[in-house]
Design a protein around this motif. Sequence first.
Motif, PDB file in Angstrom:
ATOM      1  N   GLN A  74      28.215  49.223  20.802  1.00  0.00           N
ATOM      2  CA  GLN A  74      27.749  50.542  20.401  1.00  0.00           C
ATOM      3  C   GLN A  74      26.623  51.044  21.293  1.00  0.00           C
ATOM      4  OE1 GLN A  74      26.679  50.217  16.275  1.00  0.00           O
ATOM      5  NE2 GLN A  74      28.808  50.045  15.568  1.00  0.00           N
ATOM      6  N   ASP A  75      25.897  50.134  21.914  1.00  0.00           N
ATOM      7  CA  ASP A  75      24.794  50.527  22.788  1.00  0.00           C
ATOM      8  C   ASP A  75      25.241  50.825  24.211  1.00  0.00           C
ATOM      9  OD1 ASP A  75      23.113  50.105  20.648  1.00  0.00           O
ATOM     10  OD2 ASP A  75      22.664  48.034  21.219  1.00  0.00           O
ATOM     11  N   ASN A  76      26.554  50.696  24.490  1.00  0.00           N
ATOM     12  CA  ASN A  76      27.081  50.917  25.846  1.00  0.00           C
ATOM     13  C   ASN A  76      26.384  50.023  26.872  1.00  0.00           C
ATOM     14  OD1 ASN A  76      28.977  52.899  25.115  1.00  0.00           O
ATOM     15  ND2 ASN A  76      27.426  54.503  25.192  1.00  0.00           N
ATOM     16  N   CYS A  77      26.293  48.762  26.576  1.00  0.00           N
ATOM     17  CA  CYS A  77      25.685  47.812  27.506  1.00  0.00           C
ATOM     18  C   CYS A  77      26.670  47.492  28.631  1.00  0.00           C
ATOM     19  CB  CYS A  77      25.289  46.529  26.786  1.00  0.00           C
ATOM     20  SG  CYS A  77      23.951  46.751  25.590  1.00  0.00           S
ATOM     21  N   PHE A  78      26.138  47.327  29.828  1.00  0.00           N
ATOM     22  CA  PHE A  78      26.976  47.041  30.990  1.00  0.00           C
ATOM     23  C   PHE A  78      27.727  45.724  30.814  1.00  0.00           C
ATOM     24  CE2 PHE A  78      27.384  44.604  34.921  1.00  0.00           C
ATOM     25  CZ  PHE A  78      28.215  45.438  35.656  1.00  0.00           C
ATOM     26  N   GLN A  79      29.009  45.738  31.233  1.00  0.00           N
ATOM     27  CA  GLN A  79      29.803  44.522  31.187  1.00  0.00           C
ATOM     28  C   GLN A  79      30.473  44.213  32.522  1.00  0.00           C
ATOM     29  OE1 GLN A  79      33.135  44.547  28.458  1.00  0.00           O
ATOM     30  NE2 GLN A  79      33.178  42.293  28.303  1.00  0.00           N
ATOM     31  N   ARG A  80      31.119  45.222  33.144  1.00  0.00           N
ATOM     32  CA  ARG A  80      31.900  44.954  34.351  1.00  0.00           C
ATOM     33  C   ARG A  80      31.853  46.138  35.316  1.00  0.00           C
ATOM     34  NH1 ARG A  80      36.872  43.507  30.406  1.00  0.00           N
ATOM     35  NH2 ARG A  80      36.292  41.367  29.847  1.00  0.00           N
TER      36      ARG A  80
ATOM     37  N   ILE B 125      35.207  43.530  45.267  1.00  0.00           N
ATOM     38  CA  ILE B 125      34.006  42.890  44.766  1.00  0.00           C
ATOM     39  C   ILE B 125      33.731  43.428  43.366  1.00  0.00           C
ATOM     40  CG2 ILE B 125      32.368  44.579  45.706  1.00  0.00           C
ATOM     41  CD1 ILE B 125      30.620  42.101  46.422  1.00  0.00           C
ATOM     42  N   ALA B 126      33.203  42.579  42.510  1.00  0.00           N
ATOM     43  CA  ALA B 126      32.926  42.965  41.130  1.00  0.00           C
ATOM     44  C   ALA B 126      31.612  42.347  40.689  1.00  0.00           C
ATOM     45  CB  ALA B 126      34.058  42.531  40.195  1.00  0.00           C
ATOM     46  N   ALA B 127      30.935  43.027  39.782  1.00  0.00           N
ATOM     47  CA  ALA B 127      29.734  42.501  39.141  1.00  0.00           C
ATOM     48  C   ALA B 127      30.003  42.456  37.641  1.00  0.00           C
ATOM     49  CB  ALA B 127      28.523  43.377  39.446  1.00  0.00           C
ATOM     50  N   VAL B 128      29.736  41.323  37.029  1.00  0.00           N
ATOM     51  CA  VAL B 128      29.968  41.153  35.593  1.00  0.00           C
ATOM     52  C   VAL B 128      28.694  40.623  34.957  1.00  0.00           C
ATOM     53  CG1 VAL B 128      32.451  40.787  35.816  1.00  0.00           C
ATOM     54  CG2 VAL B 128      30.908  38.842  35.973  1.00  0.00           C
TER      55      VAL B 128
ATOM     56  N   ASP C 265      35.876  33.181  31.191  1.00  0.00           N
ATOM     57  CA  ASP C 265      37.328  33.222  31.378  1.00  0.00           C
ATOM     58  C   ASP C 265      37.850  34.645  31.198  1.00  0.00           C
ATOM     59  OD1 ASP C 265      36.972  30.534  31.637  1.00  0.00           O
ATOM     60  OD2 ASP C 265      37.912  29.988  29.727  1.00  0.00           O
ATOM     61  N   GLU C 266      37.263  35.367  30.252  1.00  0.00           N
ATOM     62  CA  GLU C 266      37.688  36.742  30.002  1.00  0.00           C
ATOM     63  C   GLU C 266      37.425  37.636  31.203  1.00  0.00           C
ATOM     64  OE1 GLU C 266      36.701  40.418  26.879  1.00  0.00           O
ATOM     65  OE2 GLU C 266      35.691  38.466  26.704  1.00  0.00           O
ATOM     66  N   ASN C 267      36.258  37.498  31.839  1.00  0.00           N
ATOM     67  CA  ASN C 267      35.939  38.326  32.999  1.00  0.00           C
ATOM     68  C   ASN C 267      36.792  37.957  34.207  1.00  0.00           C
ATOM     69  OD1 ASN C 267      34.027  40.048  31.866  1.00  0.00           O
ATOM     70  ND2 ASN C 267      32.341  38.632  32.248  1.00  0.00           N
ATOM     71  N   TRP C 268      37.123  36.671  34.370  1.00  0.00           N
ATOM     72  CA  TRP C 268      38.020  36.290  35.461  1.00  0.00           C
ATOM     73  C   TRP C 268      39.409  36.881  35.237  1.00  0.00           C
ATOM     74  CZ3 TRP C 268      37.023  35.154  40.092  1.00  0.00           C
ATOM     75  CH2 TRP C 268      35.919  34.378  40.452  1.00  0.00           C
ATOM     76  N   MET C 269      39.863  36.877  33.987  1.00  0.00           N
ATOM     77  CA  MET C 269      41.167  37.456  33.677  1.00  0.00           C
ATOM     78  C   MET C 269      41.179  38.949  33.995  1.00  0.00           C
ATOM     79  SD  MET C 269      44.113  36.330  32.549  1.00  0.00           S
ATOM     80  CE  MET C 269      43.708  34.849  31.599  1.00  0.00           C
ATOM     81  N   TRP C 270      40.093  39.642  33.650  1.00  0.00           N
ATOM     82  CA  TRP C 270      39.987  41.082  33.959  1.00  0.00           C
ATOM     83  C   TRP C 270      39.957  41.317  35.465  1.00  0.00           C
ATOM     84  CZ3 TRP C 270      35.645  42.895  36.548  1.00  0.00           C
ATOM     85  CH2 TRP C 270      35.593  44.278  36.763  1.00  0.00           C
ATOM     86  N   PHE C 271      39.206  40.505  36.194  1.00  0.00           N
ATOM     87  CA  PHE C 271      39.085  40.679  37.642  1.00  0.00           C
ATOM     88  C   PHE C 271      40.431  40.514  38.338  1.00  0.00           C
ATOM     89  CE2 PHE C 271      38.021  38.848  41.901  1.00  0.00           C
ATOM     90  CZ  PHE C 271      37.417  39.984  42.427  1.00  0.00           C
ATOM     91  N   MET C 272      41.190  39.491  37.971  1.00  0.00           N
ATOM     92  CA  MET C 272      42.488  39.284  38.597  1.00  0.00           C
ATOM     93  C   MET C 272      43.501  40.343  38.172  1.00  0.00           C
ATOM     94  SD  MET C 272      41.764  36.870  40.558  1.00  0.00           S
ATOM     95  CE  MET C 272      43.375  36.626  41.283  1.00  0.00           C
TER      96      MET C 272
END
Length: 646
Positions: free
Chosen positions: A241-247, A299-302, A307-314
């Motif tokens: 809800q706070d719109n915190c950065f994720q990816r 390139i990505a910043a997370v 495991d979830e972020n690796w799945m999103w990146f690929m």
Amino acid sequence: MFDPNLMPNLNRRRRAEIQIPSRKFWIHLYIILSGYFCDLSVTLASRTFLIGEDVSAVSNENAGIALANHTLSIGQEFPDVDTCRRTLKDIAIAMHFEIRIVKSDRSRFIAKCSKDGCPWRVHVAKCPGVSTFTIRTLHGEHTCEGVQNLHHQQASVGWVARSVETRIRDNLQYKPKEILQDIRDQHGVALSYMQAWRGKERSMAALHGTYEEGYNLLPAYCEQIRKTNPGSIASVVATGQDNCFQRLFISYRAAIYGFINACRPLLELERVHLKGKYLGTLLCVAAVDADDALFPLAIAAVDVESDENWMWFMSELRKLLGVNTDSMPRLTIISERTIGMVEAVETHFPNAFHGFCLRYISENFRDTFKNSKLVNIFWNAVYALTSAEFESKISEMVQISQDILPWFDHFNPQLWAVAYFEGVRYGHFTLGITEFLYNWVLECHELPIVQMMEHIRHQLTSWFIDRRNMSMRMTSILVPSAEKRISEAITDARCYKVLRANEVEFEIVSTERTNIVDIRSRICSCHRWQLYGLPCAHAAAALTSCGQNAHLFAEHCFTVHSYCETYSQLIYPIPDKSLWKEPGEGTDGGGAKVDITIRPPKIRRPPGRPKKKVLRMESLKRPKRVVQCGRCHMLGHSQKKCTLPI
């Protein structure tokens, strides 16, 4: 003429409290007042000639002259009260005395020497009708001994930030320890480490903005990338809800085009942890160009490695390649094969060959067994070209330690050994992108996220320009690194005996062994032609014997044409952030709207000094292969240099 015998019109109460000044005092006051009226007349005259000019510029120049000479004068002007405070503070530090502020508001500023009994005092007041301040009263002499130690009350964090701003602008690696030493050498002031650290943090915020501003600018930054570099992919994802950065995912059109049309189907997958205020992880996938140089694709910043972020990146990488090519090549991917990496690659690239980085494997083996002899035999097993040679080396290691077999069960040789790995690595057995990532993090990990991504974009732009100019100067068929390898192969081929079986098959006889070469299928029984994509010495001998040019039998990805095609596209500049759209003016921005406010992630850097992991640059290079003699089976020399009698 002023009569020093006349008394000023003092009220009775003040006359009763103070003593009657001496004749010397009134003579000194007369000299000061004479100088005041003289300076005032000069100031009025200068104002007459400076009508229509920038008064603040003149005031700043005067303040700079005063600071350079460490002097103040009655009538001297300052553009505002803050400039006056800073100038007096700088002079106090330079002259090694401390000041105490008596009064400071919108219309006046009064300060005196902090030592009791010292007459030094200055009174600065606002000029009527303008925003400038001028010195009305000044007692410029000190009777105190000044500051006798290296500590100074005016050496605040703000003063430190202003003092080091120029150095930090030129060198982001300017360390607090260096600030401590430079401030002491230049100003004679001793600071605490925390003062130096906070001063650098404040100066960085003034130059590049705060971390919080960086996250808030991400939607607009992604929009600018897509706008200035059409075909590029830039998306930011917020959570909660706070719109915190994720990816954050970025891939430029120039890099996408270069990889799909000219690079070999080989990718390196790596990550590095950030050490900024809000931590995070940088993920990167890179290819290899024709001249064996790294070619970052995306390139990505997370917020955290998971495991979830690796799945999103690929998945983003899969979309990138799927949209821009009709037929997906069968990729070879090299990484450390963490659980998250393995699952993500198997999900989105099920047909890819996913192998271990040999540096990671060798470090694990070395740390597990701590035996130099085992390590040497291990490297011989790694580079063994046939399964028979590999099994022979395993048997040697088993004779030294029986614990070898469980380790090989855990790290399957089919994922890293040259004799068993099915993918084509073109001689790249370790992660070359690791060194670049660590360098990027060392150079810009203290910058806000937008400035960090801009720093990486500048590096990529510089690479593209330099390598494009280099490609225009190439006149050969192959790139220099491939030309060198084939020249060495042709030189080594002179000592081989060639027996031609038919038009395409040749038998190459040497003192060590006999190899079969098929020039139509581009196969040699030594497997080097298939592993590296370039004709080996046996293939060079066969091609030379039948009048063929060995350079024409290299893979297309090693040609100068492919190298030129790799860097044919441009990475276009992005305008300054002051020219970006204000929040509320944009539209959807690939995962987040431009008018959304993205806040920093909730994970912050813990207090205290972070632990350092020393990454030695020599460990990033390809390990040197240990030579073993084929006659005496000793390490350190080849069969040609063996001294054992035949």
